[in-house]
Design a protein around this motif. Sequence first.
Motif, PDB file in Angstrom:
ATOM      1  N   GLU A  86      50.238  53.955  35.225  1.00 13.58           N
ATOM      2  CA  GLU A  86      50.974  54.281  34.249  1.00 13.58           C
ATOM      3  C   GLU A  86      51.335  55.753  33.696  1.00 13.58           C
ATOM      4  OE1 GLU A  86      53.003  52.157  31.371  1.00 13.58           O
ATOM      5  OE2 GLU A  86      52.691  51.320  33.734  1.00 13.58           O
ATOM      6  N   LEU A  87      50.014  56.438  34.117  1.00 13.48           N
ATOM      7  CA  LEU A  87      50.068  57.819  34.229  1.00 13.48           C
ATOM      8  C   LEU A  87      50.903  58.334  35.255  1.00 13.48           C
ATOM      9  CD1 LEU A  87      46.314  58.776  33.514  1.00 13.48           C
ATOM     10  CD2 LEU A  87      48.054  59.040  32.033  1.00 13.48           C
ATOM     11  N   LEU A  88      50.777  57.762  36.369  1.00 16.19           N
ATOM     12  CA  LEU A  88      51.697  58.135  37.624  1.00 16.19           C
ATOM     13  C   LEU A  88      53.198  57.804  37.289  1.00 16.19           C
ATOM     14  CD1 LEU A  88      49.427  57.105  40.627  1.00 16.19           C
ATOM     15  CD2 LEU A  88      50.158  59.480  40.027  1.00 16.19           C
ATOM     16  N   ARG A  89      53.583  56.688  36.635  1.00 16.22           N
ATOM     17  CA  ARG A  89      54.779  56.490  36.501  1.00 16.22           C
ATOM     18  C   ARG A  89      55.531  57.488  35.512  1.00 16.22           C
ATOM     19  NH1 ARG A  89      52.424  51.101  36.446  1.00 16.22           N
ATOM     20  NH2 ARG A  89      53.202  49.928  38.263  1.00 16.22           N
ATOM     21  N   GLU A  90      54.732  57.875  34.594  1.00 12.94           N
ATOM     22  CA  GLU A  90      55.159  58.680  33.372  1.00 12.94           C
ATOM     23  C   GLU A  90      55.125  60.233  33.928  1.00 12.94           C
ATOM     24  OE1 GLU A  90      52.319  58.058  30.510  1.00 12.94           O
ATOM     25  OE2 GLU A  90      53.039  55.951  29.946  1.00 12.94           O
ATOM     26  N   SER A  91      54.574  60.438  35.183  1.00 16.51           N
ATOM     27  CA  SER A  91      54.468  62.046  35.407  1.00 16.51           C
ATOM     28  C   SER A  91      55.585  62.461  36.144  1.00 16.51           C
ATOM     29  CB  SER A  91      53.417  61.847  36.222  1.00 16.51           C
ATOM     30  OG  SER A  91      53.679  61.437  37.765  1.00 16.51           O
ATOM     31  N   GLY A  92      56.703  61.537  36.528  1.00 13.76           N
ATOM     32  CA  GLY A  92      57.763  62.087  37.377  1.00 13.76           C
ATOM     33  C   GLY A  92      57.283  62.462  38.783  1.00 13.76           C
ATOM     34  N   LEU A  93      56.004  61.959  39.230  1.00 10.38           N
ATOM     35  CA  LEU A  93      55.844  62.278  40.533  1.00 10.38           C
ATOM     36  C   LEU A  93      56.445  60.936  41.319  1.00 10.38           C
ATOM     37  CD1 LEU A  93      52.256  63.466  40.186  1.00 10.38           C
ATOM     38  CD2 LEU A  93      53.999  64.854  41.174  1.00 10.38           C
ATOM     39  N   ALA A  94      56.645  61.070  42.537  1.00  9.97           N
ATOM     40  CA  ALA A  94      56.945  59.795  43.267  1.00  9.97           C
ATOM     41  C   ALA A  94      55.422  59.305  43.735  1.00  9.97           C
ATOM     42  CB  ALA A  94      57.483  60.167  44.700  1.00  9.97           C
ATOM     43  N   PHE A  95      55.418  58.017  43.989  1.00 12.76           N
ATOM     44  CA  PHE A  95      54.144  57.315  44.285  1.00 12.76           C
ATOM     45  C   PHE A  95      54.291  56.332  45.106  1.00 12.76           C
ATOM     46  CE2 PHE A  95      56.235  55.500  40.225  1.00 12.76           C
ATOM     47  CZ  PHE A  95      56.052  54.013  40.903  1.00 12.76           C
ATOM     48  N   THR A  96      53.076  55.872  45.840  1.00 12.91           N
ATOM     49  CA  THR A  96      52.961  54.653  46.450  1.00 12.91           C
ATOM     50  C   THR A  96      51.590  53.950  46.051  1.00 12.91           C
ATOM     51  OG1 THR A  96      53.891  55.632  48.531  1.00 12.91           O
ATOM     52  CG2 THR A  96      52.636  53.609  48.765  1.00 12.91           C
ATOM     53  N   LEU A  97      51.660  52.781  45.533  1.00  8.04           N
ATOM     54  CA  LEU A  97      50.487  52.254  44.925  1.00  8.04           C
ATOM     55  C   LEU A  97      50.063  51.210  46.021  1.00  8.04           C
ATOM     56  CD1 LEU A  97      51.629  51.400  41.264  1.00  8.04           C
ATOM     57  CD2 LEU A  97      50.636  53.635  42.256  1.00  8.04           C
ATOM     58  N   LEU A  98      48.724  51.361  46.283  1.00  5.63           N
ATOM     59  CA  LEU A  98      47.880  50.542  47.192  1.00  5.63           C
ATOM     60  C   LEU A  98      47.046  49.758  46.569  1.00  5.63           C
ATOM     61  CD1 LEU A  98      47.016  52.987  49.965  1.00  5.63           C
ATOM     62  CD2 LEU A  98      49.263  51.766  49.764  1.00  5.63           C
ATOM     63  N   ARG A  99      47.642  48.431  46.209  1.00  5.28           N
ATOM     64  CA  ARG A  99      46.756  47.545  45.190  1.00  5.28           C
ATOM     65  C   ARG A  99      45.775  46.737  45.961  1.00  5.28           C
ATOM     66  NH1 ARG A  99      49.822  44.867  40.133  1.00  5.28           N
ATOM     67  NH2 ARG A  99      49.778  46.674  38.732  1.00  5.28           N
ATOM     68  N   ASP A 100      44.609  47.390  46.256  1.00  8.34           N
ATOM     69  CA  ASP A 100      43.537  46.615  47.126  1.00  8.34           C
ATOM     70  C   ASP A 100      42.957  45.408  46.330  1.00  8.34           C
ATOM     71  OD1 ASP A 100      44.256  49.093  48.401  1.00  8.34           O
ATOM     72  OD2 ASP A 100      42.404  49.708  47.960  1.00  8.34           O
ATOM     73  N   ASN A 101      42.903  44.379  47.193  1.00 12.99           N
ATOM     74  CA  ASN A 101      42.082  43.217  46.670  1.00 12.99           C
ATOM     75  C   ASN A 101      40.554  43.697  46.798  1.00 12.99           C
ATOM     76  OD1 ASN A 101      40.566  40.440  46.333  1.00 12.99           O
ATOM     77  ND2 ASN A 101      42.741  39.864  46.604  1.00 12.99           N
ATOM     78  N   PHE A 102      39.586  43.154  46.123  1.00 15.72           N
ATOM     79  CA  PHE A 102      38.119  43.272  46.644  1.00 15.72           C
ATOM     80  C   PHE A 102      37.919  43.495  47.927  1.00 15.72           C
ATOM     81  CE2 PHE A 102      36.879  41.212  42.240  1.00 15.72           C
ATOM     82  CZ  PHE A 102      36.986  42.417  41.660  1.00 15.72           C
ATOM     83  N   TYR A 103      37.011  44.486  48.327  1.00 10.40           N
ATOM     84  CA  TYR A 103      36.751  44.853  49.503  1.00 10.40           C
ATOM     85  C   TYR A 103      35.759  43.782  50.334  1.00 10.40           C
ATOM     86  CZ  TYR A 103      38.589  49.530  48.767  1.00 10.40           C
ATOM     87  OH  TYR A 103      39.278  50.528  48.495  1.00 10.40           O
ATOM     88  N   LEU A 104      36.183  43.140  51.433  1.00  8.63           N
ATOM     89  CA  LEU A 104      35.264  42.174  52.365  1.00  8.63           C
ATOM     90  C   LEU A 104      33.858  42.686  52.509  1.00  8.63           C
ATOM     91  CD1 LEU A 104      37.433  40.780  55.095  1.00  8.63           C
ATOM     92  CD2 LEU A 104      36.305  39.605  53.271  1.00  8.63           C
ATOM     93  N   ASP A 105      34.055  44.041  52.659  1.00  7.08           N
ATOM     94  CA  ASP A 105      32.859  44.737  53.090  1.00  7.08           C
ATOM     95  C   ASP A 105      31.611  44.799  52.165  1.00  7.08           C
ATOM     96  OD1 ASP A 105      34.043  47.047  55.175  1.00  7.08           O
ATOM     97  OD2 ASP A 105      35.334  45.942  53.638  1.00  7.08           O
ATOM     98  N   VAL A 106      32.017  44.470  50.911  1.00  2.52           N
ATOM     99  CA  VAL A 106      30.865  44.192  49.844  1.00  2.52           C
ATOM    100  C   VAL A 106      30.103  42.980  49.532  1.00  2.52           C
ATOM    101  CG1 VAL A 106      31.957  46.280  48.677  1.00  2.52           C
ATOM    102  CG2 VAL A 106      32.282  44.068  47.826  1.00  2.52           C
ATOM    103  N   PHE A 107      30.849  42.065  49.861  1.00  2.00           N
ATOM    104  CA  PHE A 107      30.164  40.834  49.546  1.00  2.00           C
ATOM    105  C   PHE A 107      28.754  40.549  50.249  1.00  2.00           C
ATOM    106  CE2 PHE A 107      34.335  40.342  48.504  1.00  2.00           C
ATOM    107  CZ  PHE A 107      34.299  39.508  47.202  1.00  2.00           C
ATOM    108  N   GLU A 108      28.349  41.079  51.310  1.00  2.00           N
ATOM    109  CA  GLU A 108      27.112  40.970  51.823  1.00  2.00           C
ATOM    110  C   GLU A 108      26.154  41.731  50.941  1.00  2.00           C
ATOM    111  OE1 GLU A 108      24.916  41.098  56.250  1.00  2.00           O
ATOM    112  OE2 GLU A 108      26.801  42.019  56.011  1.00  2.00           O
ATOM    113  N   LEU A 109      26.731  42.800  50.456  1.00  2.00           N
ATOM    114  CA  LEU A 109      25.738  43.574  49.781  1.00  2.00           C
ATOM    115  C   LEU A 109      25.564  42.891  48.414  1.00  2.00           C
ATOM    116  CD1 LEU A 109      27.352  47.129  50.410  1.00  2.00           C
ATOM    117  CD2 LEU A 109      25.413  45.924  51.645  1.00  2.00           C
TER     118      LEU A 109
END
Length: 279
Positions: A122-145
């Motif tokens: 929301e801050l990015l949308r309101e800022s006037g900046l162009a944006f690209t949002l990378l909406r990541d799921n949880f990281y596979l790498d962490v489940f072993e941890l």
Amino acid sequence: MTTLTITGSTGEVGGRVAHALAADGVAQRLLVRSASRAPDLPNTDVRVAGYADHDAAVEALRGTDVLFMVSAGESADRVEQHRCFIDAAVRANVEHVVYTSFAAAADDATFTLGRDHWATEELLRESGLAFTLLRDNFYLDVFELFADRDRVIRGPAGDGRVAAVARADVARVAAAVLREPAAHRNVTYTLTGPQALTLDQIATTLTEVRGEPYRYVDETLGQARESRSSYGAPDWQVEAWISTYTSIASGVLAAVTDDVERVTGTAPITLEQLLRTAP
């Protein structure tokens, strides 16, 4: 020439992005909190500033066209850090921010830290900046941890599924976006792996690959709080840990997308592939 500034280059995702761009001969600016920790890469200019250090961030960002903004570390004031940094980007005349968000970001997200990501979007949308949002799921790498010393993953996820994504695939997408940022302006990508797995299935895969028995134990909310009570963590952090599992139980993280392959041209890796190639 587009001037790129990369944050998080001392971390898992940002570090992969910085190395990938450097391997392609792309000039970049690395924004770090400690210059001594910055990776030694060709065609890089190292600047020092933290997200909450507004004036230093403005100076460090001047001349930046496109900013890769890795979300700040988990903290009670993360949104305020992001607010300060985005304001610094505006004041430095940055044009475009590529931000690592969360697949189920919402103002009422079950995963409590997903609310931070929504607020930042929301801050990015309101800022006037162009944006690209990378909406990541949880990281596979962490489940072993997540497994304890007895190789047990515990939490109230039930039989919910999670389309977790490898950090390497997130970094590949980010690098592709940064190579051609104009093609991704004001676009949101939801980055997932190729499979939606239950925690039982994740434990089974860990058992098959590691050759040692892993298992998943479903907890109630009360059991989850009790099993984490000895960590001495603040309440907001304990709730964040538990909501990792309840968000999986809710089903909001089960959807598989083709965004990784659409952006990079290569399919995301599976949990088994990750485990077999990880050092």
